[in-house]
Design an enzyme around this catalytic site. Sequence first.
Site, PDB file in Angstrom:
ATOM      1  CG  LEU B  34      -2.091  -0.963   1.202  1.00 22.62           C
ATOM      2  CD1 LEU B  34      -2.801  -0.966   2.545  1.00 22.62           C
ATOM      3  CD2 LEU B  34      -3.071  -0.630   0.089  1.00 22.62           C
ATOM      4  N   GLY B  35       2.002   1.152   0.583  1.00 17.85           N
ATOM      5  CA  GLY B  35       2.867   2.323   0.622  1.00 17.85           C
ATOM      6  C   GLY B  35       3.940   2.150   1.671  1.00 17.85           C
ATOM      7  N   GLY B  37       6.913   4.462   4.235  1.00 19.73           N
ATOM      8  CA  GLY B  37       7.382   5.759   4.714  1.00 19.73           C
ATOM      9  C   GLY B  37       8.607   5.565   5.571  1.00 19.73           C
ATOM     10  N   GLY B  40       8.279   2.360   8.074  1.00 21.36           N
ATOM     11  CA  GLY B  40       7.926   0.988   7.744  1.00 21.36           C
ATOM     12  C   GLY B  40       7.189   0.868   6.436  1.00 21.36           C
ATOM     13  CE  LYS B  55       4.190   2.131   9.691  1.00 18.23           C
ATOM     14  NZ  LYS B  55       3.813   3.529   9.805  1.00 18.23           N
ATOM     15  CG  ASP B 146       3.388  13.633   9.827  1.00 16.35           C
ATOM     16  OD1 ASP B 146       3.339  14.691   9.176  1.00 16.35           O
ATOM     17  OD2 ASP B 146       4.081  12.663   9.494  1.00 16.35           O
TER      18      ASP B 146
HETATM   19  N1  LIG Z   1      -4.895   1.536   7.533  1.00 14.29           N
HETATM   20  C1  LIG Z   1      -4.517   1.792   6.260  1.00 14.29           C
HETATM   21  N2  LIG Z   1      -5.380   1.579   5.247  1.00 14.29           N
HETATM   22  C2  LIG Z   1      -4.995   1.838   3.986  1.00 14.29           C
HETATM   23  N3  LIG Z   1      -3.796   2.295   3.609  1.00 14.29           N
HETATM   24  C3  LIG Z   1      -2.887   2.525   4.558  1.00 14.29           C
HETATM   25  C4  LIG Z   1      -3.191   2.289   5.936  1.00 14.29           C
HETATM   26  N4  LIG Z   1      -2.109   2.605   6.669  1.00 14.29           N
HETATM   27  C5  LIG Z   1      -1.176   3.016   5.790  1.00 14.29           C
HETATM   28  N5  LIG Z   1      -1.603   2.978   4.524  1.00 14.29           N
HETATM   29  C6  LIG Z   1      -0.839   3.337   3.301  1.00 14.29           C
HETATM   30  O1  LIG Z   1       0.538   3.108   3.515  1.00 14.29           O
HETATM   31  C7  LIG Z   1       1.302   4.298   3.367  1.00 14.29           C
HETATM   32  C8  LIG Z   1       2.444   4.371   4.376  1.00 14.29           C
HETATM   33  O2  LIG Z   1       1.926   4.270   5.681  1.00 14.29           O
HETATM   34  P1  LIG Z   1       2.353   5.237   6.845  1.00 14.29           P
HETATM   35  O3  LIG Z   1       2.105   6.651   6.418  1.00 14.29           O
HETATM   36  O4  LIG Z   1       1.705   4.735   8.078  1.00 14.29           O
HETATM   37  O5  LIG Z   1       3.903   4.946   6.907  1.00 14.29           O
HETATM   38  P2  LIG Z   1       5.013   5.812   7.607  1.00 14.29           P
HETATM   39  O6  LIG Z   1       6.241   5.018   7.547  1.00 14.29           O
HETATM   40  O7  LIG Z   1       4.561   6.230   8.954  1.00 14.29           O
HETATM   41  O8  LIG Z   1       5.071   7.053   6.628  1.00 14.29           O
HETATM   42  P3  LIG Z   1       5.542   8.544   6.900  1.00 14.29           P
HETATM   43  O9  LIG Z   1       6.931   8.609   6.419  1.00 14.29           O
HETATM   44  O10 LIG Z   1       4.578   9.313   6.040  1.00 14.29           O
HETATM   45  O11 LIG Z   1       5.369   8.832   8.346  1.00 14.29           O
HETATM   46  C9  LIG Z   1       0.310   5.407   3.504  1.00 14.29           C
HETATM   47  O12 LIG Z   1       0.676   6.537   2.780  1.00 14.29           O
HETATM   48  C10 LIG Z   1      -0.964   4.786   2.965  1.00 14.29           C
HETATM   49  O13 LIG Z   1      -1.008   4.919   1.561  1.00 14.29           O
END
Ligand SMILES: Nc1ncnc2c1ncn2[C@@H]1O[C@H](COP(=O)(O)OP(=O)(O)OP(=O)(O)O)[C@@H](O)[C@H]1O
Lengths: 245, 351
Positions: B34-35, B37, B40, B55, B146
């Site tokens: 899904l993505g 950052g 993770g 995650k 954030d």
């Molecule tokens: N519960 C969810 N449902 C759907 N998509 C999700 C969910 N949680 C995260 N994602 C997707 O995964 C991506 C990365 O998640 P997240 O932002 O939690 O990671 P991060 O490592 O904390 O990123 P950042 O560097 O932005 O803090 C998000 O941009 C979103 O597209």
Amino acid sequence: MNTGKIKQILLITDGCSNSGEDPIAMAALAKEQDITVNVIGVVDQDTIDEQGKREIEGIALSGGGVSQIVYATQLAHTVQMVTRKAMNQTLYGVVNRQLQQILGSSKSVEDLPPDKRGEVMEVVDDLSETVELEVLILVDSSASMKHKLPTVKDALLDLSLSLNARSGENKYSVLVFPGKQNDVEKLLDWTPKLEALTSIFPKLTTGGLTPTGPAIREALSSFKKKRSLRSLLGRDDESFFEESV
Amino acid sequence: MMMNHSLKNQCKLNVGQVITGKWHHNQYTITKELGFGANGIVYLAQSKNQYVALKLSDNGMSITSEVNVLKSFAKVQGSTLGPSLLDVDDWVRGTGTISFYVMEYIHGLSFLEFVEQKGKSWMPVLVLQLLSDLEKLHSSGWVFGDLKPENLIVTGPPPKIRCIDVGGTTIQGRAIKEFTEFYDRGYWGLGSRKADPKYDLFAVAMIMINTSYPKRFNKTTGGINQLTQAINEKMELSKYKNFILSALLGHYTTAKEMRKQLLYIVGEDQSNSSRVTRAQFRTQTQTRTKTSSVSISRSNTYAANTPNHQNQAPQQRQLQKKKRKSKGILETVFIVFFVTLLYAFYVIEKL
Ligand SMILES: Nc1ncnc2c1ncn2[C@@H]1O[C@H](COP(=O)(O)OP(=O)(O)OP(=O)(O)O)[C@@H](O)[C@H]1O
């Protein structure tokens, strides 16, 4: 739990050292004294050469810290993130060690079921808000860094904005290398006000070699001097976490 | 960035791969990424014929920390702000143990994509929803931190805004854990990074500006002047100018108060502008005193609303040229407004 003090060196550079001691060895020396070394490599459009990259990672690895290579535009955000991350790592380590004393040496936080880890993390969170932090900033001022120095200054002011939002005390000191006469020059002595940098930084002259190793060594002695100044009692040798009674 | 890459490699999973938790023994089949950052990677996964978001991170601390936040979210009455937490576990594999948590999969478009596709009229609706969720979050002692369009997902139908990524969520009074510069008041020189409700409200205002500048913009001079300039240059923002500036300057102390003001602006838009009821009038004067430090002329807003200007080019500079030409109309509008104000005073006196 008593909050002690966290000591960090933050090295900002754009490449390889070329003079004096091996910086990776100096970082290892820092770690032995419970001082964490974090490194940020600032690069221009093109990426950094392989050797420089290896050195940056090596210093952070042996200094027990965090490293990251970024473009100048990301510097401010990275500086505060790296500092925060390293601080949490250190605290996590401390809490872990305390836990081992309670649970027996083979146990660590990871061995706890996930539900129990939350409480440990809350302790780490609490501590990272209140712990006393000393950051010694080491800025590479060799010729290639010249045009990045204004960005470095802004990033450091931004760092103080982040850290000053904590309730714990912060102390900063800034050294640059190479200095005018010596390998290293002290720009700012230990102070809670990093903003004092604003007036000093523009006057900085750049040039010469990149004595990263000697700079780290000098940074270590700066922590020592501070300690003797404050005339701390005998044998509380450099523990991150000087247990205060 | 380096760190992300190494992290990505370590937590890289293949589609169809099955992950079994060490502690709770639940199984998850990876469907897609899904993505990712700084903290993770998030995967879409299937478990017991249900889609979930999983995650993973090599940094167990950040997983535990986010789980803590999600757990306390669950305790906030009636709040649907974050995803609900389903499972926390470790995945043991050859190279070591990786911590993960499983949450509700929030399916939808991100804030900006949604507004882009469905139209700008959705913007205030979503902001109103967001503000009522923030109100609940703030009253339970947290600040989201954030807040940014990528972390806001619009689910539905009916469209409902949800937040993901609680990595920045901070207890009030502490230093903000994680932020993104464009939405951070500290970056713009407009306040500290100590978590208070106003910190989130600033970000909400920046998100509104963001809808007119999807690519964002960098700090030049910084401060309120640069941001005011940015608002001035987009005509579609003119009716929110007052509102956005008040939030940027920290004049709204609660999400509730900010929400009330936005409701008023939206209401004003719908009703005939010459009809000023007592309640509306009260809110209006409130804002005026609050924003007195910024020079905002109400007439601007009105000029933008006159039919003459409705379909003009979005550039404020052009608008200003136009305005000089149609100064007469502007004056008329202003006089009407002024008389209305007087009338309102009169009505209040009478009551
Ligand atoms: N519960 C969810 N449902 C759907 N998509 C999700 C969910 N949680 C995260 N994602 C997707 O995964 C991506 C990365 O998640 P997240 O932002 O939690 O990671 P991060 O490592 O904390 O990123 P950042 O560097 O932005 O803090 C998000 O941009 C979103 O597209």
